[in-house]
Design a protein around this motif. Sequence first.
Motif, PDB file in Angstrom:
ATOM      1  N   ASN A 180       0.817  -1.209   0.000  1.00  0.00           N
ATOM      2  CA  ASN A 180       0.000   0.000   0.000  1.00  0.00           C
ATOM      3  C   ASN A 180       0.855   1.265   0.000  1.00  0.00           C
ATOM      4  O   ASN A 180       0.547   2.224   0.681  1.00  0.00           O
ATOM      5  N   CYS A 181       1.949   1.264  -0.742  1.00  0.00           N
ATOM      6  CA  CYS A 181       2.786   2.463  -0.832  1.00  0.00           C
ATOM      7  C   CYS A 181       1.966   3.579  -1.479  1.00  0.00           C
ATOM      8  O   CYS A 181       1.546   3.469  -2.632  1.00  0.00           O
ATOM      9  N   SER A 182       1.735   4.639  -0.734  1.00  0.00           N
ATOM     10  CA  SER A 182       0.786   5.660  -1.169  1.00  0.00           C
ATOM     11  C   SER A 182       1.257   6.469  -2.371  1.00  0.00           C
ATOM     12  O   SER A 182       0.466   7.160  -2.999  1.00  0.00           O
ATOM     13  N   PHE A 183       2.546   6.371  -2.710  1.00  0.00           N
ATOM     14  CA  PHE A 183       3.070   7.120  -3.856  1.00  0.00           C
ATOM     15  C   PHE A 183       3.094   6.298  -5.138  1.00  0.00           C
ATOM     16  O   PHE A 183       3.437   6.803  -6.198  1.00  0.00           O
ATOM     17  N   CYS A 184       2.757   4.991  -5.055  1.00  0.00           N
ATOM     18  CA  CYS A 184       3.004   4.091  -6.174  1.00  0.00           C
ATOM     19  C   CYS A 184       1.750   3.800  -6.988  1.00  0.00           C
ATOM     20  O   CYS A 184       0.730   3.354  -6.451  1.00  0.00           O
ATOM     21  N   GLU A 237      12.337   2.395   0.124  1.00  0.00           N
ATOM     22  CA  GLU A 237      11.495   3.586   0.005  1.00  0.00           C
ATOM     23  C   GLU A 237      11.607   4.497   1.224  1.00  0.00           C
ATOM     24  O   GLU A 237      11.375   5.696   1.137  1.00  0.00           O
ATOM     25  N   SER A 238      11.926   3.923   2.367  1.00  0.00           N
ATOM     26  CA  SER A 238      12.069   4.718   3.587  1.00  0.00           C
ATOM     27  C   SER A 238      12.780   3.868   4.622  1.00  0.00           C
ATOM     28  O   SER A 238      13.013   2.678   4.430  1.00  0.00           O
ATOM     29  N   PHE A 240       8.245   3.778   7.683  1.00  0.00           N
ATOM     30  CA  PHE A 240       7.490   3.069   6.652  1.00  0.00           C
ATOM     31  C   PHE A 240       5.975   3.214   6.817  1.00  0.00           C
ATOM     32  O   PHE A 240       5.242   3.377   5.844  1.00  0.00           O
ATOM     33  N   ARG A 241       5.474   3.154   8.055  1.00  0.00           N
ATOM     34  CA  ARG A 241       4.033   3.226   8.274  1.00  0.00           C
ATOM     35  C   ARG A 241       3.440   4.563   7.837  1.00  0.00           C
ATOM     36  O   ARG A 241       2.235   4.666   7.610  1.00  0.00           O
TER      37      ARG A 241
END
Length: 205
Positions: free
Chosen positions: A79-83, A181-182, A187-188
Amino acid sequence: MNRQSVDGADHDRIAELGGRVLNGGHVTRAEGEFLFNLSRSADIVDLMSWANRIRERFKGNKIHLCSIVNAKAGACSENCSFCAQSSFYETGSPRYGFVDPEPVREAAEEASRNGVTAVGLVAAWKGLKEGPMLDEVCDRIRDLAQSGKARPDASLGIIKSQKVADRLKEAGLECYGHNLESSKRFFRAIARRTPTRTASKRSAT
């Protein structure tokens, strides 16, 4: 014309840290944060100069080009919000299962024609485990390696099993990349563990 003061102490500290890494040492978290927070242009030039010395010391001064094949697109469980490839968002991004051999061969041919060193297989999923999908991945890597057109690379997410890593190496994989990614702590903030799916979401084929 804007004038910025130049702090000689920062210049010396950057040189100290750069020299330490150049000689095989490490920087602490606090020292890394100091470098990350540099803002004066003169300091950033210093930092870039040391980064270039370190790069040449450990990696040489040649650029190796790598073309990529999106071997499996969309419907990622994360659920990566940027992807755009996350299954939790309607983005119109292409979706397809793991690619057949032919597109990989075509990518290798094109890479060879254009002087590209490697072809990397990338996939929209969390990671790679033992099973039929690993067999397919190894088949593509083996085919790419045997073609002699380009070096096989891959970025296929998290690998927790040494057996999986060994299989990839045996198939001919030479370089494995993983996008961080982080930090784990942050991450959360970009990928919640229990997101709410879009109601109109369709299953990927």
